[in-house]
Motif scaffolding. Structure first.
Motif, short mmCIF file in Angstrom:
data_model
loop_
_atom_site.label_atom_id
_atom_site.label_comp_id
_atom_site.label_asym_id
_atom_site.label_seq_id
_atom_site.Cartn_x
_atom_site.Cartn_y
_atom_site.Cartn_z
N GLY A 391 0.81 -1.21 0.00
CA GLY A 391 0.00 0.00 0.00
C GLY A 391 0.85 1.26 0.00
N LEU A 392 0.45 2.21 0.85
CA LEU A 392 1.18 3.47 0.95
C LEU A 392 2.36 3.39 1.91
CD1 LEU A 392 -1.79 6.02 1.19
CD2 LEU A 392 -0.45 5.45 -0.84
N THR A 393 2.43 2.31 2.71
CA THR A 393 3.48 2.25 3.72
C THR A 393 4.80 1.72 3.20
OG1 THR A 393 2.72 0.08 4.48
CG2 THR A 393 1.81 2.01 5.60
N ARG A 394 4.78 1.04 2.06
CA ARG A 394 6.02 0.57 1.43
C ARG A 394 5.83 0.71 -0.07
NH1 ARG A 394 9.92 -3.17 3.60
NH2 ARG A 394 11.80 -2.93 2.33
N SER A 395 6.27 1.85 -0.61
CA SER A 395 5.97 2.20 -1.99
C SER A 395 7.25 2.29 -2.81
CB SER A 395 5.24 3.55 -2.05
OG SER A 395 4.07 3.52 -1.28
N ARG A 396 7.06 2.38 -4.12
CA ARG A 396 8.20 2.57 -5.02
C ARG A 396 8.40 4.03 -5.39
NH1 ARG A 396 7.51 -2.58 -9.22
NH2 ARG A 396 8.49 -4.13 -7.86
N GLY A 397 7.36 4.81 -5.28
CA GLY A 397 7.45 6.25 -5.52
C GLY A 397 6.71 6.97 -4.41
N PHE A 398 7.36 7.92 -3.74
CA PHE A 398 6.72 8.62 -2.63
C PHE A 398 7.39 9.97 -2.42
CE2 PHE A 398 9.86 5.57 -1.15
CZ PHE A 398 10.71 6.34 -0.35
N THR A 399 6.70 10.82 -1.70
CA THR A 399 7.17 12.20 -1.50
C THR A 399 7.63 12.38 -0.06
OG1 THR A 399 5.66 13.00 -3.19
CG2 THR A 399 6.57 14.63 -1.66
N GLN A 400 8.89 12.72 0.10
CA GLN A 400 9.44 12.96 1.43
C GLN A 400 9.28 14.43 1.81
OE1 GLN A 400 13.54 11.47 0.92
NE2 GLN A 400 13.02 9.91 2.44
N ASP A 401 8.97 14.66 3.07
CA ASP A 401 9.05 16.03 3.60
C ASP A 401 10.47 16.17 4.15
OD1 ASP A 401 8.55 14.20 5.67
OD2 ASP A 401 7.80 15.77 6.98
N ASP A 402 11.37 16.47 3.24
CA ASP A 402 12.79 16.31 3.47
C ASP A 402 13.44 17.64 3.83
OD1 ASP A 402 14.83 14.54 3.66
OD2 ASP A 402 15.11 14.24 1.52
N ALA A 403 14.19 17.66 4.92
CA ALA A 403 14.91 18.87 5.30
C ALA A 403 16.37 18.52 5.55
CB ALA A 403 14.30 19.51 6.54
N HIS A 404 17.24 19.43 5.15
CA HIS A 404 18.66 19.30 5.43
C HIS A 404 19.13 20.62 6.04
CE1 HIS A 404 17.94 16.13 2.44
NE2 HIS A 404 18.77 15.47 3.22
N ILE A 405 19.74 20.48 7.19
CA ILE A 405 20.16 21.66 7.96
C ILE A 405 21.68 21.70 7.97
CG2 ILE A 405 20.05 22.77 10.22
CD1 ILE A 405 17.45 21.08 10.68
N TYR A 406 22.22 22.84 7.63
CA TYR A 406 23.66 23.05 7.61
C TYR A 406 23.98 24.04 8.72
CZ TYR A 406 22.91 21.04 2.98
OH TYR A 406 22.51 20.23 1.94
N CYS A 407 24.87 23.63 9.62
CA CYS A 407 25.18 24.50 10.76
C CYS A 407 26.64 24.33 11.15
CB CYS A 407 24.26 24.18 11.94
SG CYS A 407 24.43 22.51 12.59
N THR A 408 27.10 25.17 12.04
CA THR A 408 28.45 25.02 12.57
C THR A 408 28.45 23.94 13.65
OG1 THR A 408 28.20 26.60 14.38
CG2 THR A 408 28.80 27.50 12.22
N LYS A 409 29.64 23.47 13.98
CA LYS A 409 29.74 22.44 15.02
C LYS A 409 29.24 22.99 16.35
CE LYS A 409 32.96 18.88 16.55
NZ LYS A 409 34.36 18.40 16.50
N GLU A 410 29.48 24.28 16.57
CA GLU A 410 29.05 24.90 17.83
C GLU A 410 27.52 25.00 17.90
OE1 GLU A 410 33.08 25.54 16.95
OE2 GLU A 410 31.36 26.22 15.76
N GLN A 411 26.86 25.09 16.75
CA GLN A 411 25.40 25.19 16.71
C GLN A 411 24.71 23.83 16.74
OE1 GLN A 411 25.23 27.19 12.94
NE2 GLN A 411 24.99 29.24 13.82
N MET A 412 25.48 22.76 16.59
CA MET A 412 24.91 21.43 16.37
C MET A 412 23.95 21.01 17.48
SD MET A 412 26.97 17.84 15.71
CE MET A 412 27.74 17.82 17.35
N ALA A 413 24.36 21.12 18.74
CA ALA A 413 23.52 20.63 19.84
C ALA A 413 22.22 21.40 19.92
CB ALA A 413 24.29 20.74 21.16
N GLU A 414 22.29 22.73 19.82
CA GLU A 414 21.07 23.54 19.90
C GLU A 414 20.15 23.26 18.71
OE1 GLU A 414 19.64 28.24 20.15
OE2 GLU A 414 21.77 27.74 19.97
N GLU A 415 20.74 23.10 17.53
CA GLU A 415 19.92 22.86 16.35
C GLU A 415 19.23 21.49 16.42
OE1 GLU A 415 18.09 24.29 13.01
OE2 GLU A 415 19.43 25.33 14.42
N LEU A 416 19.95 20.50 16.91
CA LEU A 416 19.34 19.19 17.09
C LEU A 416 18.19 19.24 18.09
CD1 LEU A 416 22.55 16.96 17.15
CD2 LEU A 416 20.71 16.81 15.46
N ASP A 417 18.40 19.97 19.16
CA ASP A 417 17.37 20.11 20.19
C ASP A 417 16.12 20.79 19.62
OD1 ASP A 417 16.23 20.03 22.79
OD2 ASP A 417 16.83 22.10 23.11
#
Length: 658
Positions: A391-417
């Motif tokens: 069904g929809l839970t294991r598909s061959r074509g699907f749309t991700q709500d995909d985010a990629h965050i680029y930050c400094t190492k110093e910002q990493m912990a706060e950004e993850l939180d």
């Protein structure tokens, strides 16, 4: 007789005991009927195991994970014996325990019918009542081949010796360098009733199988390979008590009612046309409304959190995935290349991250721009075998709500939180609120980056997860090769667990793409990359919500939020005017002007799980009011039209479930 010293371990308590030579594990737990096996120095053993000097013995209860597996594997043997008693020509495949049950594969001339399964189950009940003993014996390879000469699949397993796995990852019965056969022996005479190549352990007797049921049969390739013969697989379930079996069957019945594929058809939300292909859904208008509402709310919340929307194409040159490493690490999950542009390979994208890296690298970046949060509703394509598409839970074509965050190492912990808090709060907005977290750590055989970086990243993720105050479950070795991750596990309305959002750290792609930013001191520095998919995929999340709500979506997500039901034809214009005003305010309101009688209209829209019915007769029309009928059948009468619309708007805007 000489004595041996053994240690009985129960949870944190240790009891050292001296017993006579020849004492078995069963002798340590007399009268404890719930103990079905023992763990001796960390290895699962039958209760008939003879104890040796200095061994540590732990009882295995039937209700424990190990105990359930032993119960179910023993029941699989009983089923295989029953099949061969009814169908003597049947050849044996494998029969492992699986989640909530077991299966066994058979090579038979014709597929099993429902009547065959009933006959097998009845025969199993007879075998269970006989109280046959499971008896283990070690055999040489030559003896095993001689004894099982009529079982070609067992002979193949003997040749493997080191063992193999089935298509779902379950270990088969042969393992290590020792070959063992389990005999089913008559309780009174000790005569052989049946035997199987198996590493065990098993219950002492078939009488200790309290409750079981055969569920269904299906076709399955031998050892999961399409190159091998097609066998017939019978699935069953077994439990420590009849009450637990009944509870499980009731749960399955409820889950079947909630199956998103069934609801998708009944509510006219989506379909999987044969002309399109397996694992590729088309959304119908009502399903499209739900999906758009999900996406619109997510888009608004992301914008409020400082995410910037990007778009990328569905296909790209293969060189990009060579650079990202996907062709090295993930090629089996990708569609074959298309030959374009004078022999250049193009691939349908399985991931959005390589293209987001290109967006980051399109121009020079400054530390002042970080953290940079890129977000995309990006459709991806992954080649799944037709046997695992669901069904929809294991598909061959699907749309991700995909985010990629680029930050400094110093910002990493706060950004993850911030990211994890945002993820959990957004899931709560959609009506999921029962969570635990899973921390996936390094696979020692497959990773990139230094141990020090992995240790720092894992410690950071652990601290971020613990701040949420939710249970944190370890997943040793479960991380992707490029970094550790936190997975949000959500329980639905009937207690099933779904993996939802993931938050991953990545040390690989910034290095592969040579990503950098200008730091405050003018130096070039490598950013930290965080992958984050909140829904996982729109389609899968759609399915989870549909099953969680059993199709009765909350009004803010419902394709039709209210439907007008006229008592008679004379009331249709009044309701159409009401619906038009509601639509101007942003509500989704229809009017049922069909020729059906009022009661049939009500039944139809109950089946469609419409949140509200707005009913109008002479009294309402004369008074400028409407009557509300709720999903539970209760009714509010005489509500002024403007007040009714305001009430609907309030319920929708507050995302209330009714």
């Amino acid at each position: 007789m000489s004595d041996v010293r053994v240690i009985i371990q129960r949870d944190s308590e240790r009891d050292e005991r001296v017993v006579t030579t020849g004492t078995t594990a069963a002798d340590l737990f007399p009268g404890e009927r719930t103990v079905v096996a023992a763990r001796v120095d960390g290895e699962l053993r039958d209760l008939a195991y003879v104890l040796g000097e200095g061994e540590t013995v732990e009882p295995v209860e039937i209700s424990s994970e190990d105990g359930l597996n032993i119960l179910r594997h023993s029941t699989a043997h009983v089923m295989a014996q029953a099949v061969q008693e009814i169908f003597p020509e049947a050849k044996l495949g494998i029969g492992p325990p699986v989640k909530d049950g077991f299966y066994y594969d058979f090579d038979v001339e014709k597929p099993f019918t429902p009547e065959d399964l009933k006959a097998v189950e009845k025969k199993m009940q007879e075998i269970q009542k006989r109280g046959q003993r499971f008896s283990r014996r070690v055999v040489s390879e030559d003896d095993a081949r001689a004894e099982l000469a009529d079982e070609p699949y067992k002979l193949e397993l003997i040749g493997l010796k080191g063992g193999s796995t089935s298509e779902d990852g379950s270990a088969v019965e042969v393992g290590g360098n020792e070959l063992t056969i389990y005999d089913n022996l008559d309780a009174k005479t000790g005569e052989l009733c049946w035997k199987d190549l198996c590493r065990g352990p098993h219950l002492p007797t078939t009488r200790l199988i309290p409750a079981f049921k055969l569920m269904r049969n299906a076709a399955a390739y031998w050892r999961g390979s399409e190159k091998n013969p097609m066998l017939q697989r019978i699935y069953g379930t077994a439990w420590p008590s009849k009450d637990e079996l009944k509870a499980h069957l009731d749960f399955l019945a409820e889950a079947e009612k909630r199956d998103h594929r069934k609801l998708g058809n009944e509510l006219d939300l989506f379909s999987f046309p044969e002309e399109v292909g397996p694992g590729l859904a088309v959304f119908h208008p009502k399903g499209g409304i739900i999906r758009r509402a999900m996406e619109d709310y997510s888009r608004r919340r992301h914008e409020e959190e400082g995410y910037e929307f990007v778009y990328s194409p569905h296909t790209t040159k293969g060189a990009l995935f060579q650079k990202s490493g996907h062709l090295d690490w993930y090629a089996d999950g990708m569609y074959p290349p298309m030959q374009l542009d004078e022999g250049v390979d193009y691939y349908l994208k399985p991931m959005n991250c390589p293209m987001h890296n290109l967006i980051f690298d399109a121009r020079g970046r400054s530390y002042r721009e970080l953290p940079l949060r890129l977000f995309e509703f990006g459709t991806v394509y992954r080649y799944e075998k037709s046997g695992v598409v669901h069904g929809l839970t294991r598909s061959r074509g699907f749309t991700q709500d995909d985010a990629h965050i680029y930050c400094t190492k110093e910002q990493m912990a706060e950004e993850l939180d911030k990211t994890l808090t945002f993820v959990l709060n957004l899931l709560r907005d959609y009506g999921l609120d029962d969570f635990y977290l899973e921390l996936s750590t390094k696979d020692e055989k497959k990773f990139v980056g230094s141990d020090e970086v992995w240790e720092e990243a894992t410690a950071t993720l652990r601290q971020v997860a613990e701040k949420q105050g939710l249970p944190l479950v370890p997943d040793p070795g479960g991380a992707a090769f490029y970094g550790p991750k936190i997975s949000v596990q959500a329980r639905d309305a009937i207690g099933r667990t779904w993996q939802m959002s993931t938050v991953q750290l990545d040390f690989n792609l910034p290095e592969r793409f040579d990503l950098s930013y200008t730091a405050a001191d003018g130096s070039r520095q490598r950013p930290v990359m965080i992958h984050r998919a909140l829904f996982g995929s729109i389609e899968r999340f759609f399915a989870v919500l549909l099953e969680h709500y059993a199709g009765a979506m909350p009004p803010w997500l419902a394709p039709v939020q209210a439907v007008g039901i006229p008592v008679g034809d004379a009331h249709v214009p009044y309701l159409k005017e009401f619906a038009a005003e509601a639509r101007r305010k942003g509500l989704r309101v229809d009017v049922d002007a069909s020729s059906d009688r009022m009661q049939k209209k009500i039944r139809n829209h109950q089946k469609q799980k419409t949140p509200f019915m707005v009913i109008v007769g002479d009294d309402d029309m004369n008074a400028g009011t409407v009557s509300f009928r709720h999903r539970d059948g209760s009714q509010e009468n005489g509500i002024p039209k403007d007040e009714a619309i305001a009430k609907l708007l309030d319920i929708v805007e507050r995302r209330v479930q009714v």
